[in-house]
Design a protein around this motif. Structure first.
Motif: not given
Length: 61
Positions: A6-29
């Motif tokens: 999944l790209d960041h946009g698809e993950i954001a839709r699944v998690l119900g958050c923004s693309r930016g939040a997905v980017h930050v979460r993946l970076h931190r993980a």
């Protein structure tokens, strides 16, 4: 679910958050994973988090 396909946009839709939040979460993980691997004595090459690379013989990436 296979998150790796999944790209960041698809993950954001699944998690119900923004693309930016997905980017930050993946970076931190990835940083947390690299730190955990380093604490366990696994060599992580500079610039690599180790999140996608398989472990090789000798417990290094």
């Amino acid at each position: 679910m296979l998150w790796e396909d999944l790209d960041h946009g698809e993950i954001a839709r699944v998690l119900g958050c923004s693309r930016g939040a997905v980017h930050v979460r993946l970076h931190r993980a990835r940083k947390r994973l690299a730190r955990t691997l380093a604490d366990a004595g696994v060599e992580v090459p500079p610039g690599r988090s180790g999140a996608t690379a398989p472990l090789t013989e000798g417990r290094s990436l």
